[in-house]
Design a protein around this motif. Sequence first.
Motif, short mmCIF file in Angstrom:
data_model
loop_
_atom_site.label_atom_id
_atom_site.label_comp_id
_atom_site.label_asym_id
_atom_site.label_seq_id
_atom_site.Cartn_x
_atom_site.Cartn_y
_atom_site.Cartn_z
N LEU A 35 44.95 33.56 -10.67
CA LEU A 35 44.58 32.60 -11.72
C LEU A 35 43.59 33.24 -12.70
O LEU A 35 43.66 33.03 -13.91
CB LEU A 35 43.98 31.35 -11.07
CG LEU A 35 43.63 30.18 -11.96
CD1 LEU A 35 44.84 29.68 -12.72
CD2 LEU A 35 43.03 29.06 -11.12
N PHE A 36 42.70 34.07 -12.19
CA PHE A 36 41.71 34.73 -13.05
C PHE A 36 42.32 35.91 -13.81
O PHE A 36 41.86 36.25 -14.90
CB PHE A 36 40.46 35.09 -12.25
CG PHE A 36 39.70 33.84 -11.90
CD1 PHE A 36 38.66 33.41 -12.70
CD2 PHE A 36 40.08 33.06 -10.82
CE1 PHE A 36 37.99 32.22 -12.41
CE2 PHE A 36 39.42 31.87 -10.52
CZ PHE A 36 38.38 31.45 -11.32
N ILE A 46 43.63 34.22 -16.84
CA ILE A 46 42.61 33.98 -17.87
C ILE A 46 42.39 35.25 -18.70
O ILE A 46 42.23 35.18 -19.91
CB ILE A 46 41.25 33.54 -17.28
CG1 ILE A 46 41.39 32.30 -16.42
CG2 ILE A 46 40.25 33.26 -18.40
CD1 ILE A 46 40.11 31.95 -15.67
N ILE A 49 45.23 23.58 -9.15
CA ILE A 49 44.48 24.61 -8.43
C ILE A 49 44.57 24.35 -6.93
O ILE A 49 44.77 25.28 -6.13
CB ILE A 49 43.02 24.68 -8.91
CG1 ILE A 49 42.97 25.21 -10.35
CG2 ILE A 49 42.17 25.56 -7.98
CD1 ILE A 49 41.62 25.12 -11.02
N ILE A 72 36.76 26.41 -7.62
CA ILE A 72 37.59 27.33 -8.42
C ILE A 72 37.73 26.78 -9.85
O ILE A 72 37.65 27.53 -10.82
CB ILE A 72 38.97 27.55 -7.77
CG1 ILE A 72 38.84 28.10 -6.35
CG2 ILE A 72 39.86 28.44 -8.65
CD1 ILE A 72 38.14 29.42 -6.22
N TYR A 73 37.93 25.48 -9.95
CA TYR A 73 38.05 24.83 -11.26
C TYR A 73 36.80 25.10 -12.11
O TYR A 73 36.91 25.48 -13.29
CB TYR A 73 38.26 23.32 -11.08
CG TYR A 73 38.04 22.52 -12.33
CD1 TYR A 73 39.01 22.45 -13.33
CD2 TYR A 73 36.84 21.83 -12.54
CE1 TYR A 73 38.79 21.73 -14.49
CE2 TYR A 73 36.62 21.09 -13.69
CZ TYR A 73 37.59 21.05 -14.67
OH TYR A 73 37.38 20.33 -15.81
N TYR A 102 36.79 28.67 -13.18
CA TYR A 102 37.83 28.86 -14.21
C TYR A 102 37.31 28.40 -15.57
O TYR A 102 37.37 29.13 -16.56
CB TYR A 102 39.10 28.09 -13.82
CG TYR A 102 40.20 28.16 -14.84
CD1 TYR A 102 41.20 29.11 -14.74
CD2 TYR A 102 40.22 27.30 -15.94
CE1 TYR A 102 42.22 29.19 -15.69
CE2 TYR A 102 41.23 27.38 -16.89
CZ TYR A 102 42.21 28.32 -16.76
OH TYR A 102 43.21 28.41 -17.71
N GLU A 103 36.81 27.18 -15.61
CA GLU A 103 36.33 26.61 -16.87
C GLU A 103 35.18 27.43 -17.45
O GLU A 103 35.12 27.68 -18.65
CB GLU A 103 35.89 25.16 -16.67
CG GLU A 103 37.02 24.20 -16.38
CD GLU A 103 37.98 24.01 -17.55
OE1 GLU A 103 37.58 24.16 -18.72
OE2 GLU A 103 39.16 23.70 -17.28
N ILE A 117 34.98 36.55 -17.04
CA ILE A 117 36.20 36.39 -16.25
C ILE A 117 36.11 37.26 -15.01
O ILE A 117 36.38 36.80 -13.89
CB ILE A 117 37.46 36.73 -17.08
CG1 ILE A 117 37.54 35.83 -18.32
CG2 ILE A 117 38.72 36.61 -16.22
CD1 ILE A 117 38.50 36.32 -19.39
N LYS A 142 35.82 35.97 -11.13
CA LYS A 142 36.79 36.42 -10.13
C LYS A 142 36.08 37.01 -8.90
O LYS A 142 36.50 36.76 -7.76
CB LYS A 142 37.74 37.46 -10.75
CG LYS A 142 38.88 37.86 -9.84
CD LYS A 142 39.84 38.79 -10.56
CE LYS A 142 40.95 39.25 -9.65
NZ LYS A 142 41.88 40.15 -10.35
#
Length: 188
Positions: A85-86, A89, A132, A155-156, A159-160, A175, A179
């Motif tokens: 997911l990262f 990003i 997620i 994680i959310y 991420y944000e 980022i 991670k």
Amino acid sequence: MKKSSVRQNIIETASRLFYDQGYNLTGINEIISEASIAKATLYSHFKSKEDICLAYLKHKNDQLVADVTVFIEQASKEKPKLLVLFDFIKVFFKSKGFNGCWCLNTISEIPKENEKIRSEIQRQKKEFMELIEDIAKQDYKKMPSKEMKLLAKKIYLLYETAVAESHLHQSSWPIGTAKEIVKAILPA
């Protein structure tokens, strides 16, 4: 042009303008001009700028969910999908025209009394947390539900933060740092 394709043209035009310039700096007349339509055409599809904004938010969210899903499905099976997911990003950050999170950009421009737009953004963010959680379930099938929900929320937030801070600093270090934090909090 069919009615649905005209509507889609308006949404895509407004999406580009709202994302690039901001909601408040984009006027109805600019959307009309850029979409090459008449004012009556715009108003036959949308009652107000707020309705166009709601369509913009939905359009961007649908695109994000589809892109994340494909990216994760195509990623290496060797590392946890939450780390992938990262990686997503980082690709998003490097894309042409990256301007941060459209939801956060929009919410910062509207009055707090605007419940329609705020509710739509909250709905999308809640669904993203659920996405997620679904991603986490692929790697941690035996994790209890309560722990899974808490992991998804962590994680959310990372991420944000990674999206917002990479936009602010115009650098990918947030980022990479997010991670690394995810690596530290993931179950062994």
